[in-house]
Design an enzyme around this catalytic site. Structure first.
Site, PDB file in Angstrom:
ATOM      1  N   LYS A 203       0.677  -1.216   0.089  1.00 36.21           N
ATOM      2  CA  LYS A 203       0.048  -0.052  -0.033  1.00 36.21           C
ATOM      3  C   LYS A 203       0.997   1.151  -0.130  1.00 36.21           C
ATOM      4  O   LYS A 203       1.672   1.530   0.928  1.00 36.21           O
ATOM      5  CB  LYS A 203      -0.981   0.100   1.222  1.00 36.21           C
ATOM      6  CG  LYS A 203      -1.783   1.191   1.343  1.00 36.21           C
ATOM      7  CD  LYS A 203      -2.833   1.044   2.299  1.00 36.21           C
ATOM      8  CE  LYS A 203      -3.686   2.397   2.531  1.00 36.21           C
ATOM      9  NZ  LYS A 203      -4.515   2.192   3.754  1.00 36.21           N
ATOM     10  N   LYS A 256      -2.359  -1.443  -3.690  1.00 32.69           N
ATOM     11  CA  LYS A 256      -3.299  -0.212  -3.744  1.00 32.69           C
ATOM     12  C   LYS A 256      -2.393   0.860  -3.554  1.00 32.69           C
ATOM     13  O   LYS A 256      -1.456   0.944  -2.899  1.00 32.69           O
ATOM     14  CB  LYS A 256      -4.153  -0.173  -2.285  1.00 32.69           C
ATOM     15  CG  LYS A 256      -4.744   0.948  -2.268  1.00 32.69           C
ATOM     16  CD  LYS A 256      -5.667   1.074  -0.887  1.00 32.69           C
ATOM     17  CE  LYS A 256      -6.492   2.191  -0.783  1.00 32.69           C
ATOM     18  NZ  LYS A 256      -7.128   2.122   0.803  1.00 32.69           N
TER      19      LYS A 256
END
Length: 332
Positions: A203, A256
């Protein structure tokens, strides 16, 4: 005109593109309803039937509990298979206690969904940023630094409360070191050995999260998240993070954002034999929506092409705010 006598052979790729039926027949990557996970924002900051538009995310809303269940019901009728829940609590505090409260907004939302749609896969985001008064994903010391190890206990408590409410998958997004191991240990110790963990393993500290922070009311009151989310220039670090989560017991790995990191999705896909999820985040959604509203792009085609690119890069599952729109198209 005399015929052309070629002295060499060449590939006639157009033979397989001649008609729509042929193109469908030989398509290498396919997008199905089984690939998609719809995010929802459930709020207890208004009436149960509240539908509060999110200004930077046209078509998305903060939903009161009744409105939320009704919205999901319509999506289930379209073929929705899975969703992920984000909560906006009525009150916040420095320790994010509403994140792991038995009667917290996400816990109640999970119970409501599982009572009505037992076959729907309900994923819960496990983080503290929506519940802390300071907006960070963990506890802070007196100097405003995020404390890693003390935060792990609260994340594990949050995941356990989601499991007890009936969640099918818990998804830690906080990026604290060791969170998967802590969550796995607590879940196993409480009898939830079969509950999967979908780790936000890779992330990035991304500028694409801006609209989400309006939607979830989770912007940090001071500083940023660069000390715990990843630097956008790094991909080898992402593989180390994913490897650590695999060792700690993750069942899924997530990258992400998705669109700006297709290369990282491919690297993770090639390196690990676990299901890979990718999150097409709020900024990606909002840019497509804005350009479509200005008439600059064909929204439907761009959405499908962007999702196909994420799938082609190696994602098995895609979290996207376009899920309901795509389900309607696939049904038609």
């Amino acid at each position: 005109m005399p015929s052309i006598a070629y002295t060499y052979d060449f590939h006639r790729g157009r033979r397989l593109r001649r008609t729509a039926a042929l193109r469908d027949l030989v398509r290498e990557t396919r997008l199905t309803r089984d690939d998609l996970i719809m995010p929802y924002f459930v709020a207890e900051t208004g009436p149960e039937d509240m539908v509060k538009p999110i200004g930077s995310m046209p078509g998305q809303n903060q939903l009161g509990m009744k409105a939320f269940v009704e919205r999901v019901a319509r999506a289930v009728d379209l073929g929705l298979k899975a969703c992920i829940l984000f909560g906006i609590p009525a009150r916040k505090d420095p320790a994010g206690t509403q994140g792991y409260a038995e009667d917290g907004v996400v816990q109640r939302a999970v119970r409501a969904l599982k009572a009505r749609f037992p076959e729907l896969v309900v994923v819960t985001d496990v983080c503290l940023c929506e519940y802390t008064s300071h907006g960070h994903c963990g506890l802070l010391d007196d100097d405003g630094r995020v404390l890693n190890d003390p935060t792990l206990e609260l994340l594990a408590r949050t995941a356990l409360s989601h499991a007890q409410a009936g969640a099918d998958i818990v998804a830690p997004s906080d990026m604290m070191d060791g969170r998967v191991a802590a969550i796995r240990s607590v879940l196993d110790g409480a009898g939830f050995e079969e509950l999967p963990v979908m780790s936000y393993a890779v992330k990035y500290a991304s500028a694409y999260y801006g609209p989400f922070r309006e939607a979830a009311e989770s912007a940090p009151k001071s500083g940023d998240r660069k000390s715990y989310q990843m630097d956008p220039g790094n991909w080898r670090e992402g593989l180390r993070e994913a490897a650590a989560d695999v060792a700690e017991g993750a069942d899924f790995l997530m990258v992400k954002p998705a669109g700006p990191y297709l290369d990282v999705i491919r690297q993770v896909r090639d390196a690990f034999d676990l299901p890979v999820a990718a999150y097409q985040v709020s900024g990606e959604y909002s840019m497509i929506k804005a350009a479509a509203q200005l008439g600059w792009i064909d929204e439907e085609r761009v959405v499908l092409e962007s999702l196909m690119g994420i799938k082609r890069a190696g994602a098995d599952l895609i979290l996207t705010y376009f899920t309901e729109d795509v389900l309607a198209r696939l049904q038609g």
